[in-house]
Design a protein around this motif. Sequence first.
Motif, PDB file in Angstrom:
ATOM      1  N   MET A 264       0.853  -1.167   0.000  1.00 19.31           N
ATOM      2  CA  MET A 264       0.000   0.000   0.000  1.00 19.31           C
ATOM      3  C   MET A 264       0.900   1.231   0.000  1.00 19.31           C
ATOM      4  SD  MET A 264      -2.904   1.070   2.827  1.00 19.31           S
ATOM      5  CE  MET A 264      -3.608  -0.527   2.822  1.00 19.31           C
ATOM      6  N   SER A 265       0.644   2.132  -0.930  1.00 14.88           N
ATOM      7  CA  SER A 265       1.458   3.357  -0.996  1.00 14.88           C
ATOM      8  C   SER A 265       1.029   4.305   0.116  1.00 14.88           C
ATOM      9  CB  SER A 265       1.294   4.024  -2.363  1.00 14.88           C
ATOM     10  OG  SER A 265       0.037   4.664  -2.444  1.00 14.88           O
ATOM     11  N   SER A 266       1.831   5.343   0.318  1.00 17.15           N
ATOM     12  CA  SER A 266       1.545   6.278   1.401  1.00 17.15           C
ATOM     13  C   SER A 266       0.277   7.085   1.140  1.00 17.15           C
ATOM     14  CB  SER A 266       2.733   7.204   1.629  1.00 17.15           C
ATOM     15  OG  SER A 266       2.976   7.954   0.458  1.00 17.15           O
ATOM     16  N   THR A 267      -0.187   7.130  -0.107  1.00 18.43           N
ATOM     17  CA  THR A 267      -1.404   7.882  -0.410  1.00 18.43           C
ATOM     18  C   THR A 267      -2.653   7.004  -0.356  1.00 18.43           C
ATOM     19  OG1 THR A 267      -1.099   7.508  -2.777  1.00 18.43           O
ATOM     20  CG2 THR A 267      -0.189   9.553  -1.850  1.00 18.43           C
ATOM     21  N   GLU A 268      -2.461   5.676  -0.348  1.00 19.91           N
ATOM     22  CA  GLU A 268      -3.613   4.784  -0.272  1.00 19.91           C
ATOM     23  C   GLU A 268      -4.091   4.686   1.170  1.00 19.91           C
ATOM     24  OE1 GLU A 268      -3.613   1.026  -2.563  1.00 19.91           O
ATOM     25  OE2 GLU A 268      -1.556   1.635  -3.035  1.00 19.91           O
ATOM     26  N   ARG A 269      -5.389   4.614   1.310  1.00 19.80           N
ATOM     27  CA  ARG A 269      -5.975   4.470   2.641  1.00 19.80           C
ATOM     28  C   ARG A 269      -6.376   3.016   2.846  1.00 19.80           C
ATOM     29  NH1 ARG A 269     -10.119   9.242   3.639  1.00 19.80           N
ATOM     30  NH2 ARG A 269     -10.273   8.020   5.516  1.00 19.80           N
ATOM     31  N   PRO A 270      -6.265   2.522   4.071  1.00 15.76           N
ATOM     32  CA  PRO A 270      -6.706   1.145   4.328  1.00 15.76           C
ATOM     33  C   PRO A 270      -8.212   1.052   4.097  1.00 15.76           C
ATOM     34  CG  PRO A 270      -6.195   2.260   6.378  1.00 15.76           C
ATOM     35  CD  PRO A 270      -5.796   3.191   5.261  1.00 15.76           C
ATOM     36  N   PRO A 271      -8.702  -0.145   3.790  1.00 12.97           N
ATOM     37  CA  PRO A 271     -10.149  -0.282   3.576  1.00 12.97           C
ATOM     38  C   PRO A 271     -10.924   0.091   4.830  1.00 12.97           C
ATOM     39  CG  PRO A 271      -9.053  -2.429   3.610  1.00 12.97           C
ATOM     40  CD  PRO A 271      -7.988  -1.387   3.694  1.00 12.97           C
ATOM     41  N   ALA A 272     -12.050   0.731   4.619  1.00 10.03           N
ATOM     42  CA  ALA A 272     -12.887   1.152   5.748  1.00 10.03           C
ATOM     43  C   ALA A 272     -13.539  -0.061   6.392  1.00 10.03           C
ATOM     44  CB  ALA A 272     -13.960   2.122   5.261  1.00 10.03           C
ATOM     45  N   VAL A 273     -13.665  -0.001   7.708  1.00 13.83           N
ATOM     46  CA  VAL A 273     -14.379  -1.047   8.437  1.00 13.83           C
ATOM     47  C   VAL A 273     -15.864  -0.740   8.282  1.00 13.83           C
ATOM     48  CG1 VAL A 273     -14.790  -2.061  10.694  1.00 13.83           C
ATOM     49  CG2 VAL A 273     -12.483  -1.329  10.058  1.00 13.83           C
ATOM     50  N   PRO A 274     -16.668  -1.727   7.875  1.00 11.40           N
ATOM     51  CA  PRO A 274     -18.104  -1.473   7.714  1.00 11.40           C
ATOM     52  C   PRO A 274     -18.732  -0.998   9.020  1.00 11.40           C
ATOM     53  CG  PRO A 274     -17.487  -3.607   6.784  1.00 11.40           C
ATOM     54  CD  PRO A 274     -16.293  -3.081   7.528  1.00 11.40           C
ATOM     55  N   PRO A 275     -19.731  -0.113   8.922  1.00 12.75           N
ATOM     56  CA  PRO A 275     -20.355   0.433  10.144  1.00 12.75           C
ATOM     57  C   PRO A 275     -20.900  -0.643  11.075  1.00 12.75           C
ATOM     58  CG  PRO A 275     -21.019   1.700   8.227  1.00 12.75           C
ATOM     59  CD  PRO A 275     -20.250   0.513   7.714  1.00 12.75           C
ATOM     60  N   LEU A 276     -21.496  -1.700  10.552  1.00 15.20           N
ATOM     61  CA  LEU A 276     -22.026  -2.741  11.427  1.00 15.20           C
ATOM     62  C   LEU A 276     -20.920  -3.363  12.265  1.00 15.20           C
ATOM     63  CD1 LEU A 276     -24.362  -4.447  12.471  1.00 15.20           C
ATOM     64  CD2 LEU A 276     -23.970  -6.014  10.550  1.00 15.20           C
ATOM     65  N   ALA A 277     -19.796  -3.688  11.640  1.00 15.81           N
ATOM     66  CA  ALA A 277     -18.667  -4.270  12.377  1.00 15.81           C
ATOM     67  C   ALA A 277     -18.159  -3.292  13.435  1.00 15.81           C
ATOM     68  CB  ALA A 277     -17.547  -4.655  11.418  1.00 15.81           C
ATOM     69  N   MET A 278     -18.107  -2.018  13.092  1.00 13.24           N
ATOM     70  CA  MET A 278     -17.653  -1.020  14.069  1.00 13.24           C
ATOM     71  C   MET A 278     -18.626  -0.929  15.244  1.00 13.24           C
ATOM     72  SD  MET A 278     -15.991   2.023  11.793  1.00 13.24           S
ATOM     73  CE  MET A 278     -15.469   2.879  13.266  1.00 13.24           C
ATOM     74  N   ASN A 279     -19.924  -0.984  14.958  1.00  8.96           N
ATOM     75  CA  ASN A 279     -20.918  -0.895  16.029  1.00  8.96           C
ATOM     76  C   ASN A 279     -20.882  -2.131  16.925  1.00  8.96           C
ATOM     77  OD1 ASN A 279     -21.831   1.648  15.329  1.00  8.96           O
ATOM     78  ND2 ASN A 279     -23.383   0.857  13.939  1.00  8.96           N
ATOM     79  N   ILE A 280     -20.739  -3.305  16.332  1.00  9.78           N
ATOM     80  CA  ILE A 280     -20.638  -4.520  17.140  1.00  9.78           C
ATOM     81  C   ILE A 280     -19.396  -4.460  18.012  1.00  9.78           C
ATOM     82  CG2 ILE A 280     -20.227  -7.020  17.027  1.00  9.78           C
ATOM     83  CD1 ILE A 280     -22.122  -7.026  14.565  1.00  9.78           C
ATOM     84  N   SER A 281     -18.300  -3.995  17.434  1.00  5.96           N
ATOM     85  CA  SER A 281     -17.059  -3.853  18.197  1.00  5.96           C
ATOM     86  C   SER A 281     -17.234  -2.855  19.340  1.00  5.96           C
ATOM     87  CB  SER A 281     -15.934  -3.412  17.261  1.00  5.96           C
ATOM     88  OG  SER A 281     -14.738  -3.249  17.972  1.00  5.96           O
ATOM     89  N   ALA A 282     -17.910  -1.758  19.084  1.00  9.87           N
ATOM     90  CA  ALA A 282     -18.129  -0.746  20.129  1.00  9.87           C
ATOM     91  C   ALA A 282     -19.001  -1.300  21.259  1.00  9.87           C
ATOM     92  CB  ALA A 282     -18.772   0.506  19.525  1.00  9.87           C
ATOM     93  N   VAL A 283     -20.025  -2.085  20.918  1.00 11.26           N
ATOM     94  CA  VAL A 283     -20.874  -2.689  21.946  1.00 11.26           C
ATOM     95  C   VAL A 283     -20.054  -3.683  22.767  1.00 11.26           C
ATOM     96  CG1 VAL A 283     -22.856  -4.223  22.324  1.00 11.26           C
ATOM     97  CG2 VAL A 283     -23.044  -2.298  20.737  1.00 11.26           C
TER      98      VAL A 283
END
Length: 148
Positions: free
Chosen positions: A1-20
């Motif tokens: 991954m180059s310095s200008t590429e961003r890592p893939p976004a974590v889907p909102p559902l996965a983020m919400n489950i992780s937060a819970v």
Amino acid sequence: MSSTERPPAVPPLAMNISAVFDSLVEALHTALPAAGFPDIRPAHSINLFRVIDAGGTRPTELARRAGVTPQAMAEIIRYLEGHGYAERVPDPSDGRARIVTLTPRGHQAAAVAGRVFTGLEAKWEQVLGESRMAQLRAMLAELASLGS
């Protein structure tokens, strides 16, 4: 991954489950020290207390359920034995094997965890309402039954 590429976004559902999940762990590890169990760490509660059977469980099965190596589980068991929460005893179904059981102190800590989780569920039900909470329980149980 180059310095200008961003890592893939974590889907909102996965983020919400992780937060819970994080809120469960945080509530538990705020309550445990307050209840006299300051030496139980998240790795212990996540990797042993949630996967052990009431009558005890073989260490290899604990490791499999927790998704950790047998060596990592052995270290967790040693720590919890040393602090009086668990013990290894002969397996009643096979005297050559050992199972891990909770000591009375381990059961007391598990009871605190149960109360913490029951309290959080009650709080969530106040926010979501009884019907939506029942739906959430059913949907999560369905997803959990699918495995990975």
